[in-house]
Design a protein around this motif. Sequence first.
Motif, PDB file in Angstrom:
ATOM      1  N   GLY A 201       0.794  -1.229   0.000  1.00  0.00           N
ATOM      2  CA  GLY A 201       0.000   0.000   0.000  1.00  0.00           C
ATOM      3  C   GLY A 201       0.819   1.268   0.000  1.00  0.00           C
ATOM      4  O   GLY A 201       0.302   2.333   0.364  1.00  0.00           O
ATOM      5  N   LEU A 202       2.076   1.202  -0.444  1.00  0.00           N
ATOM      6  CA  LEU A 202       2.935   2.382  -0.476  1.00  0.00           C
ATOM      7  C   LEU A 202       3.068   2.907  -1.904  1.00  0.00           C
ATOM      8  O   LEU A 202       3.024   2.139  -2.867  1.00  0.00           O
ATOM      9  N   LYS A 203       3.222   4.210  -2.011  1.00  0.00           N
ATOM     10  CA  LYS A 203       3.453   4.841  -3.308  1.00  0.00           C
ATOM     11  C   LYS A 203       4.565   5.871  -3.161  1.00  0.00           C
ATOM     12  O   LYS A 203       4.615   6.615  -2.181  1.00  0.00           O
ATOM     13  N   THR A 204       5.441   5.923  -4.152  1.00  0.00           N
ATOM     14  CA  THR A 204       6.475   6.949  -4.199  1.00  0.00           C
ATOM     15  C   THR A 204       6.977   7.051  -5.631  1.00  0.00           C
ATOM     16  O   THR A 204       6.521   6.318  -6.522  1.00  0.00           O
ATOM     17  N   ASN A 205       7.897   7.967  -5.858  1.00  0.00           N
ATOM     18  CA  ASN A 205       8.472   8.090  -7.191  1.00  0.00           C
ATOM     19  C   ASN A 205       9.971   7.937  -7.119  1.00  0.00           C
ATOM     20  O   ASN A 205      10.590   8.043  -6.045  1.00  0.00           O
TER      21      ASN A 205
ATOM     22  N   VAL B 181       4.705   1.444  -6.818  1.00  0.00           N
ATOM     23  CA  VAL B 181       3.513   1.069  -6.067  1.00  0.00           C
ATOM     24  C   VAL B 181       3.759  -0.299  -5.453  1.00  0.00           C
ATOM     25  O   VAL B 181       4.177  -1.233  -6.156  1.00  0.00           O
ATOM     26  N   SER B 182       3.489  -0.436  -4.158  1.00  0.00           N
ATOM     27  CA  SER B 182       3.658  -1.738  -3.500  1.00  0.00           C
ATOM     28  C   SER B 182       2.295  -2.384  -3.278  1.00  0.00           C
ATOM     29  O   SER B 182       1.321  -1.717  -2.931  1.00  0.00           O
ATOM     30  N   THR B 183       2.234  -3.678  -3.526  1.00  0.00           N
ATOM     31  CA  THR B 183       1.014  -4.458  -3.339  1.00  0.00           C
ATOM     32  C   THR B 183       1.288  -5.571  -2.324  1.00  0.00           C
ATOM     33  O   THR B 183       2.414  -5.730  -1.837  1.00  0.00           O
ATOM     34  N   ASP B 184       0.255  -6.367  -2.010  1.00  0.00           N
ATOM     35  CA  ASP B 184       0.427  -7.461  -1.050  1.00  0.00           C
ATOM     36  C   ASP B 184       1.322  -8.567  -1.603  1.00  0.00           C
ATOM     37  O   ASP B 184       2.210  -9.062  -0.899  1.00  0.00           O
ATOM     38  N   HIS B 185       1.084  -8.964  -2.868  1.00  0.00           N
ATOM     39  CA  HIS B 185       1.795 -10.119  -3.415  1.00  0.00           C
ATOM     40  C   HIS B 185       2.362  -9.877  -4.815  1.00  0.00           C
ATOM     41  O   HIS B 185       3.351 -10.508  -5.174  1.00  0.00           O
ATOM     42  N   THR B 186       1.744  -9.008  -5.598  1.00  0.00           N
ATOM     43  CA  THR B 186       2.171  -8.842  -6.996  1.00  0.00           C
ATOM     44  C   THR B 186       3.436  -8.005  -7.068  1.00  0.00           C
ATOM     45  O   THR B 186       3.484  -6.873  -6.568  1.00  0.00           O
ATOM     46  N   SER B 187       4.451  -8.580  -7.713  1.00  0.00           N
ATOM     47  CA  SER B 187       5.727  -7.885  -7.836  1.00  0.00           C
ATOM     48  C   SER B 187       6.287  -8.127  -9.231  1.00  0.00           C
ATOM     49  O   SER B 187       6.241  -9.248  -9.743  1.00  0.00           O
TER      50      SER B 187
END
Length: 326
Positions: A165-169, A184-190
């Motif tokens: 749930g993190l966002k940055t540039n 963008v960070s998700t729970d499992h998708t990378s």
Amino acid sequence: MILARTGIILLSVAVLGACAGNTPLPKIQYDATAFKPAAIEHDPAAVKTAAALPLPPPQPLPPPDPPKPDLRAPTARVVQANRAALHEPATGDFINAVQIYPFADNALYRLYAAPQQVSDIQFQNGETLSAISAGDTVRWAVGDTTSGSGPSRRVHVLVKPFAAGLKTNLVILTDRRTYHLELVSTDHTSMAAISWSYPQDDLITQVRDSQPPVIESGVSPEDLNFRYAISGDDPPWRPVRAFDDGNKVYIEFPPQFNQDEAPPLFVVGADGSSDLVNYRVRGNYYIVDRLFAAAELRLGTGKQQIVRISRTDAPQSKRSASLFGD
């Protein structure tokens, strides 16, 4: 004697009257070919007088209507510009697990990451890293390394989020280009890795290797600007890239492009209006004889397939890379 003459006259008049009453008059025959229409004769003096009259001076064209002001909030304009410049992962652009983005100046590239997973950002062989700046260095780990040696030496930037749930540039500067990424960070998708293709370099290589021109003669690869982002739907005819030479815009479609289902091109004005624009089709290219800031390819009735082509360049601030530090 006088009476005798009078009787003869009366008798003659009676005979003529009888002949006039009983004998039909002969018909008069007309030759139609003998008649010609009257010729119209112009008065030379009148013609000379009319030609001598001075022509009225040309009237200036009315000025164009001024563009309608953008009444949206400045933040809304920024959001729209970022959305138009953003490149998202596309199914057809993966090579194994690596997403290959077509590089364009000032475009944004999305990278999805997940906790306890490292994502690899790969650069062109021989490209040298100058600086890295991340918006959030507390909840994101960012590092760099290299692989290979000599001409095959390659720089890698590794990123890993500490939570979902993190966002940055992320801004990465090299000796050749500047890269702008949205993380963008998700729970499992990378995403395992992302990299780029460089259309301008490919065209320059073709010319140097004496390959035939892919578009038309007179186009210098050094003058090409790959400053267009492609967004919207993902039909089979979605363009591969768009670029210009300062005067014309070239839109490249996939090699299997079917001209029987070619989508029309509409230029989008500053007020949001759309106008059909003239273009030429050469092979799998549209050649537009003018520049534009935004355009749309539309195909279908009812629910249309729409692909948007937007220029991504904007005035850049000439600041030192150190100003973008943490």
